[in-house]
Design a protein around this motif. Structure first.
Motif, PDB file in Angstrom:
ATOM      1  N   PRO A  10       0.840  -1.197   0.000  1.00  0.00           N
ATOM      2  CA  PRO A  10       0.000   0.000   0.000  1.00  0.00           C
ATOM      3  C   PRO A  10       0.874   1.246   0.000  1.00  0.00           C
ATOM      4  CG  PRO A  10      -0.103  -1.136   2.120  1.00  0.00           C
ATOM      5  CD  PRO A  10       0.744  -1.968   1.204  1.00  0.00           C
ATOM      6  N   PRO A  11       0.324   2.365  -0.430  1.00  0.00           N
ATOM      7  CA  PRO A  11       1.124   3.594  -0.461  1.00  0.00           C
ATOM      8  C   PRO A  11       1.638   3.945   0.930  1.00  0.00           C
ATOM      9  CG  PRO A  11      -1.146   4.002  -1.210  1.00  0.00           C
ATOM     10  CD  PRO A  11      -1.050   2.569  -0.827  1.00  0.00           C
ATOM     11  N   ARG A  56      -4.961  17.587  -0.603  1.00  0.00           N
ATOM     12  CA  ARG A  56      -3.707  16.824  -0.720  1.00  0.00           C
ATOM     13  C   ARG A  56      -4.000  15.345  -0.994  1.00  0.00           C
ATOM     14  NH1 ARG A  56       0.232  15.486   4.357  1.00  0.00           N
ATOM     15  NH2 ARG A  56       1.156  13.666   3.398  1.00  0.00           N
ATOM     16  N   LEU A  57      -4.957  14.783  -0.246  1.00  0.00           N
ATOM     17  CA  LEU A  57      -5.322  13.375  -0.435  1.00  0.00           C
ATOM     18  C   LEU A  57      -5.881  13.131  -1.837  1.00  0.00           C
ATOM     19  CD1 LEU A  57      -7.001  12.599   3.020  1.00  0.00           C
ATOM     20  CD2 LEU A  57      -4.688  11.998   2.275  1.00  0.00           C
ATOM     21  N   ASP A  58      -6.614  14.115  -2.344  1.00  0.00           N
ATOM     22  CA  ASP A  58      -7.142  14.025  -3.709  1.00  0.00           C
ATOM     23  C   ASP A  58      -5.983  14.025  -4.715  1.00  0.00           C
ATOM     24  OD1 ASP A  58      -9.582  14.186  -5.541  1.00  0.00           O
ATOM     25  OD2 ASP A  58      -8.440  15.949  -6.201  1.00  0.00           O
ATOM     26  N   ALA A  59      -5.020  14.918  -4.515  1.00  0.00           N
ATOM     27  CA  ALA A  59      -3.861  15.006  -5.415  1.00  0.00           C
ATOM     28  C   ALA A  59      -3.026  13.727  -5.372  1.00  0.00           C
ATOM     29  CB  ALA A  59      -3.000  16.217  -5.044  1.00  0.00           C
ATOM     30  N   GLU A  60      -2.997  13.074  -4.213  1.00  0.00           N
ATOM     31  CA  GLU A  60      -2.230  11.831  -4.060  1.00  0.00           C
ATOM     32  C   GLU A  60      -3.010  10.601  -4.514  1.00  0.00           C
ATOM     33  OE1 GLU A  60      -0.745  11.570  -0.040  1.00  0.00           O
ATOM     34  OE2 GLU A  60       0.393  13.437  -0.245  1.00  0.00           O
ATOM     35  N   TYR A  65     -12.391  14.118  -4.404  1.00  0.00           N
ATOM     36  CA  TYR A  65     -13.043  15.212  -3.692  1.00  0.00           C
ATOM     37  C   TYR A  65     -13.684  16.181  -4.667  1.00  0.00           C
ATOM     38  CZ  TYR A  65     -13.409  19.540  -0.927  1.00  0.00           C
ATOM     39  OH  TYR A  65     -13.852  20.687  -0.318  1.00  0.00           O
ATOM     40  N   GLU A  66     -14.927  16.550  -4.377  1.00  0.00           N
ATOM     41  CA  GLU A  66     -15.620  17.583  -5.141  1.00  0.00           C
ATOM     42  C   GLU A  66     -16.052  18.663  -4.152  1.00  0.00           C
ATOM     43  OE1 GLU A  66     -18.690  16.390  -7.851  1.00  0.00           O
ATOM     44  OE2 GLU A  66     -17.698  14.461  -8.200  1.00  0.00           O
ATOM     45  N   LYS A  67     -15.554  19.866  -4.374  1.00  0.00           N
ATOM     46  CA  LYS A  67     -15.855  20.979  -3.489  1.00  0.00           C
ATOM     47  C   LYS A  67     -17.363  21.117  -3.300  1.00  0.00           C
ATOM     48  CE  LYS A  67     -14.284  25.698  -2.803  1.00  0.00           C
ATOM     49  NZ  LYS A  67     -13.548  26.817  -3.373  1.00  0.00           N
ATOM     50  N   TYR A  68     -17.767  21.311  -2.049  1.00  0.00           N
ATOM     51  CA  TYR A  68     -19.160  21.473  -1.632  1.00  0.00           C
ATOM     52  C   TYR A  68     -19.997  20.199  -1.750  1.00  0.00           C
ATOM     53  CZ  TYR A  68     -17.745  26.327  -2.187  1.00  0.00           C
ATOM     54  OH  TYR A  68     -17.065  27.513  -2.121  1.00  0.00           O
ATOM     55  N   ARG A  69     -19.398  19.105  -2.197  1.00  0.00           N
ATOM     56  CA  ARG A  69     -20.180  17.878  -2.367  1.00  0.00           C
ATOM     57  C   ARG A  69     -19.722  16.761  -1.453  1.00  0.00           C
ATOM     58  NH1 ARG A  69     -22.586  16.628  -7.929  1.00  0.00           N
ATOM     59  NH2 ARG A  69     -23.547  15.243  -6.466  1.00  0.00           N
ATOM     60  N   GLY A  70     -18.459  16.717  -1.140  1.00  0.00           N
ATOM     61  CA  GLY A  70     -17.963  15.642  -0.290  1.00  0.00           C
ATOM     62  C   GLY A  70     -16.891  14.842  -0.990  1.00  0.00           C
ATOM     63  N   MET A  71     -16.665  13.636  -0.503  1.00  0.00           N
ATOM     64  CA  MET A  71     -15.578  12.834  -1.041  1.00  0.00           C
ATOM     65  C   MET A  71     -15.889  11.354  -0.917  1.00  0.00           C
ATOM     66  SD  MET A  71     -13.444  13.721   2.283  1.00  0.00           S
ATOM     67  CE  MET A  71     -14.399  15.190   2.290  1.00  0.00           C
ATOM     68  N   VAL A  72     -15.162  10.588  -1.695  1.00  0.00           N
ATOM     69  CA  VAL A  72     -15.178   9.132  -1.590  1.00  0.00           C
ATOM     70  C   VAL A  72     -13.733   8.664  -1.598  1.00  0.00           C
ATOM     71  CG1 VAL A  72     -17.429   8.809  -2.692  1.00  0.00           C
ATOM     72  CG2 VAL A  72     -15.369   8.825  -4.093  1.00  0.00           C
ATOM     73  N   LEU A  73     -13.495   7.516  -1.006  1.00  0.00           N
ATOM     74  CA  LEU A  73     -12.162   6.943  -1.037  1.00  0.00           C
ATOM     75  C   LEU A  73     -11.919   6.281  -2.386  1.00  0.00           C
ATOM     76  CD1 LEU A  73     -12.192   5.236   2.482  1.00  0.00           C
ATOM     77  CD2 LEU A  73     -10.852   7.240   1.826  1.00  0.00           C
ATOM     78  N   THR A  74     -10.715   6.432  -2.896  1.00  0.00           N
ATOM     79  CA  THR A  74     -10.330   5.691  -4.089  1.00  0.00           C
ATOM     80  C   THR A  74      -9.987   4.263  -3.642  1.00  0.00           C
ATOM     81  OG1 THR A  74      -8.003   6.221  -3.852  1.00  0.00           O
ATOM     82  CG2 THR A  74      -9.352   7.761  -5.171  1.00  0.00           C
ATOM     83  N   THR A  75      -9.678   3.404  -4.580  1.00  0.00           N
ATOM     84  CA  THR A  75      -9.279   2.046  -4.229  1.00  0.00           C
ATOM     85  C   THR A  75      -8.050   2.070  -3.326  1.00  0.00           C
ATOM     86  OG1 THR A  75     -10.171   1.239  -6.316  1.00  0.00           O
ATOM     87  CG2 THR A  75      -8.609  -0.200  -5.187  1.00  0.00           C
ATOM     88  N   ALA A  76      -7.057   2.907  -3.661  1.00  0.00           N
ATOM     89  CA  ALA A  76      -5.841   3.017  -2.839  1.00  0.00           C
ATOM     90  C   ALA A  76      -6.172   3.564  -1.455  1.00  0.00           C
ATOM     91  CB  ALA A  76      -4.807   3.909  -3.529  1.00  0.00           C
ATOM     92  N   GLY A  77      -7.043   4.561  -1.387  1.00  0.00           N
ATOM     93  CA  GLY A  77      -7.445   5.133  -0.101  1.00  0.00           C
ATOM     94  C   GLY A  77      -8.191   4.128   0.753  1.00  0.00           C
TER      95      GLY A  77
END
Length: 145
Positions: A10-11, A56-60, A65-77
């Motif tokens: 894993p990363p 930062r987590l999005d860039a990595e 991440y979508e501003k004002y909408r929230g986020m989901v984990l990627t497979t790596a996350g």
């Protein structure tokens, strides 16, 4: 034995990154979504600090991440979050076997889950399995505590 090639690992992450991914995963499991405001409340930090880390987590590539909408984990996350959740659960259950106070366990596990090497974690995992299969050993240890 597991493949130790770089692609199967894993990363590499910091304790802060792991805390964020762990909280995001918990929020998604509990509420169905994770937002900056929820993470800030969980971690007791400012929304601005959370936004910076989420970007930062999005860039990595660990969250989408979508501003004002929230986020989901990627497979790596998700991989990192699952690994930390497993470490957290194993260390918590390991310490519970000895009757340690829950508040102490919670505090100690928060530090240990990020700083125990994979080799030491494997040893704790093996010891935990042994102790679970041999409750009389745990009883003897508890007497000595």
């Amino acid at each position: 034995m597991a493949d130790k090639s770089p692609s199967s690992q894993p990363p590499r992450t910091t304790a802060a990154v792991e805390d964020y991914l762990e909280r995001i995963r918990e929020l998604i499991q509990k509420k169905g979504y994770a937002r900056v405001v929820d993470i800030a409340a969980e971690l007791k930090i400012s929304q601005a600090s959370v936004t910076t880390m989420i970007q930062r987590l999005d860039a990595e590539g660990l969250v989408k991440y979508e501003k004002y909408r929230g986020m989901v984990l990627t497979t790596a996350g998700e991989e990192v979050a699952k690994r930390i959740a497993h470490r957290h659960e194993l260390l918590t259950n390991f310490l519970r076997q000895f009757g340690i106070d829950e508040t102490v366990i919670a505090h100690d596990v928060e530090g240990m889950e990020h700083h125990v090497s994979p080799e030491t974690f494997s040893a704790i995992e093996a010891l935990s399995r042994y102790l679970t299969a041999n409750p009389t050993v745990v009883a003897k240890i508890k007497k000595d505590l």
